[in-house]
Design an enzyme around this catalytic site. Structure first.
Site, PDB file in Angstrom:
ATOM      1  N   GLU A 171      65.527  10.502  41.979  1.00  0.00           N
ATOM      2  CA  GLU A 171      66.131  10.814  40.675  1.00  0.00           C
ATOM      3  C   GLU A 171      67.545  10.283  40.613  1.00  0.00           C
ATOM      4  O   GLU A 171      67.992   9.775  39.578  1.00  0.00           O
ATOM      5  CB  GLU A 171      66.123  12.330  40.432  1.00  0.00           C
ATOM      6  CG  GLU A 171      66.571  12.748  39.038  1.00  0.00           C
ATOM      7  CD  GLU A 171      68.063  13.058  38.931  1.00  0.00           C
ATOM      8  OE1 GLU A 171      68.524  13.413  37.827  1.00  0.00           O
ATOM      9  OE2 GLU A 171      68.777  12.950  39.959  1.00  0.00           O
ATOM     10  N   GLU A 172      68.261  10.397  41.738  1.00  0.00           N
ATOM     11  CA  GLU A 172      69.664   9.997  41.758  1.00  0.00           C
ATOM     12  C   GLU A 172      69.848   8.478  41.601  1.00  0.00           C
ATOM     13  O   GLU A 172      70.954   8.013  41.346  1.00  0.00           O
ATOM     14  CB  GLU A 172      70.324  10.467  43.064  1.00  0.00           C
ATOM     15  CG  GLU A 172      70.355  11.985  43.251  1.00  0.00           C
ATOM     16  CD  GLU A 172      71.296  12.697  42.294  1.00  0.00           C
ATOM     17  OE1 GLU A 172      71.872  12.034  41.406  1.00  0.00           O
ATOM     18  OE2 GLU A 172      71.432  13.920  42.414  1.00  0.00           O
ATOM     19  N   HIS A 287      77.929  15.755  43.451  1.00  0.00           N
ATOM     20  CA  HIS A 287      77.767  14.470  44.135  1.00  0.00           C
ATOM     21  C   HIS A 287      78.778  14.277  45.263  1.00  0.00           C
ATOM     22  O   HIS A 287      79.223  13.157  45.525  1.00  0.00           O
ATOM     23  CB  HIS A 287      77.848  13.302  43.139  1.00  0.00           C
ATOM     24  CG  HIS A 287      76.603  13.138  42.328  1.00  0.00           C
ATOM     25  ND1 HIS A 287      76.415  12.101  41.453  1.00  0.00           N
ATOM     26  CD2 HIS A 287      75.470  13.880  42.265  1.00  0.00           C
ATOM     27  CE1 HIS A 287      75.212  12.211  40.887  1.00  0.00           C
ATOM     28  NE2 HIS A 287      74.631  13.284  41.360  1.00  0.00           N
TER      29      HIS A 287
END
Length: 438
Positions: A171-172, A287
């Protein structure tokens, strides 16, 4: 949650035309769709959810400090979740794909039973960024979805709909895993989805309580839960198009979900509602390497985990809408830029006995460069207005969505119209098609 996409700089101009709201205000709104009585949703044990987070933390520590795509920590995370689900009686499928030269994995878990033609799915991305363990982003959503699935097993739930759960890879890197899953679904299988629920970052340390405003029925279900515990909510905007729900929404599957905030800062007004620290990010470790076990607000994680179960129990037990006669208009209608007047697309309905149902379904396909400017209404034959979409969705383009309208007070036969207005300048589009089903 994946990195932000650029937003249109002129977006602020949309708020300078507040007077347009009055011009397009509906004279009557569709009532929330009634949901059939469901078994009582469980209280998801916070300790169980946090135990999963501890496992994710340990996995990261033993595998270079992260659980990112292509790294051993991600595969170990998938293996952990799969083992739990296999032991609980789910049918699991490990789907592989390739991204950035590395093998990625999606995990799909199906609960036996339910209507195979009405699938309710809940999911979360399981990968972290390379800089840390990703405990809030997105261990929190992954753990809550996992524990809810295990609660389904413990309860021996027999829902009306078929329940499916998913954990997405990469996803990242741009929603790679969920896009792969959706793109490999045959069209007939996509049509079976009654909804997809997404949970990405639901334990932020300085939390807000944000609800996706995509599908009205799903949105109202989450709002009902929060209202029941006396917690105010706001519409989610920070993550528009940035998490896995976008993969489903882009092919017309109804979506919804929860979010507690990432790098945006909490305002003083939000502190009045939710507590926390004004002027500070919802998640200062977004993050970053500090997204660890200490980067979780227990109260937010507990409430949101219970909300996941509330939605699964209620939406999963609701009665599927039976197929009925449908009518479609596929003629393109140009939507002029603001301040031009609204445009309409008519459909003449005939041969339907009595009134429209409480579950009248409206499928909308609008091509537009900025759906956050659009106001979309359904006009009944007698002129009653049912608002479907009111300038939500931010800077994302196109509006491909299904809506359920309680139009039971309306005679079915007659001319129904889809009315669309562009409420702010600088964008163009057209009504591609729309359908109404009884």
């Amino acid at each position: 949650m994946s990195l932000s996409v650029s937003r249109r700089l002129a977006a602020v101009t949309a708020f300078a035309v507040a007077g347009l709201f009055a011009a397009t205000a509906p004279t009557a709104l569709a009532a929330p769709t009634a949901v059939a009585a469901a078994p009582t949703p469980p209280d998801i044990p916070l300790a169980n959810v946090k135990a999963h987070l501890s496992q994710f933390s340990t996995i990261a520590a033993n595998n270079g400090g992260n659980r990112a795509h292509g790294r051993t920590g991600y595969k170990a995370s998938i293996d952990y979740v799969k083992a739990k689900l296999d032991a609980a009686g789910f049918t699991t499928t490990l789907q592989t794909f390739t991204s950035s030269g590395a093998t990625g994995y999606n995990l799909i878990a199906d609960w036996p039973g339910g209507d195979p033609n009405s699938v309710l799915m809940a999911g979360a991305h399981l990968d972290s960024v390379t800089s840390g363990a990703g405990i809030n982003d997105n261990g929190s959503g992954s753990a809550a979805v996992l524990e809810t699935a295990l609660a389904v097993s413990r309860a021996g739930l027999q829902p009306t709909k078929h329940l499916r759960f998913g954990w997405w890879g990469a996803e990242e890197l741009g929603l790679i895993g969920s896009k792969y899953y959706v793109n490999n679904l045959p069209t007939a299988e996509r049509a079976k989805f009654s909804g997809y629920l997404n949970f990405d970052m639901i334990g932020s340390p300085n939390p807000g309580y944000f609800v996706y405003d995509d599908d009205p029925t799903i949105e109202q279900t989450f709002k009902n839960y929060y209202a029941s515990i006396g917690v105010a909510t706001e519409i989610e905007t920070e993550g528009d198009g940035r998490s896995d729900h976008a993969s489903f929404k882009n092919v017309g599957i109804p979506v919804g979900g929860l979010f507690t905030g990432a790098s945006r800062t909490k305002t003083a007004a939000q502190v009045q509602k939710w507590g926390g620290t004004s002027g500070q990010a919802f998640d200062r470790c977004y993050h970053s390497s500090c997204d660890s076990l200490t980067n979780i607000n227990d109260t937010a994680l507990d409430r949101n985990s219970d909300a996941v179960a509330y939605a699964i129990w209620n939406l999963g037990a609701s009665t599927p809408v039976p197929p009925g006669p449908s009518f479609e208009n596929t003629a393109d209608v140009t939507i002029p830029d603001s301040p031009a007047a609204a445009v309409t697309s008519p459909i003449t309905v005939s041969g339907v006995t009595g009134n429209a149902p409480a579950t009248t379904k409206v499928d909308v396909n609008i091509v537009h460069t900025y759906r956050g400017d659009l106001v979309v209404d359904l006009l009944a034959p007698d002129g009653t207005v049912y608002n479907l979409h009111n300038r939500s969705g931010g800077s994302a383009d196109n509006l491909v969505q299904s809506f359920t309208v309680n139009a039971s007070s309306e005679v079915a036969n007659g001319v129904w119209q889809l009315r669309v207005k562009d409420a702010a300048a600088q964008d163009v589009g057209y009504i591609n098609s729309w359908k109404i089903a009884f």
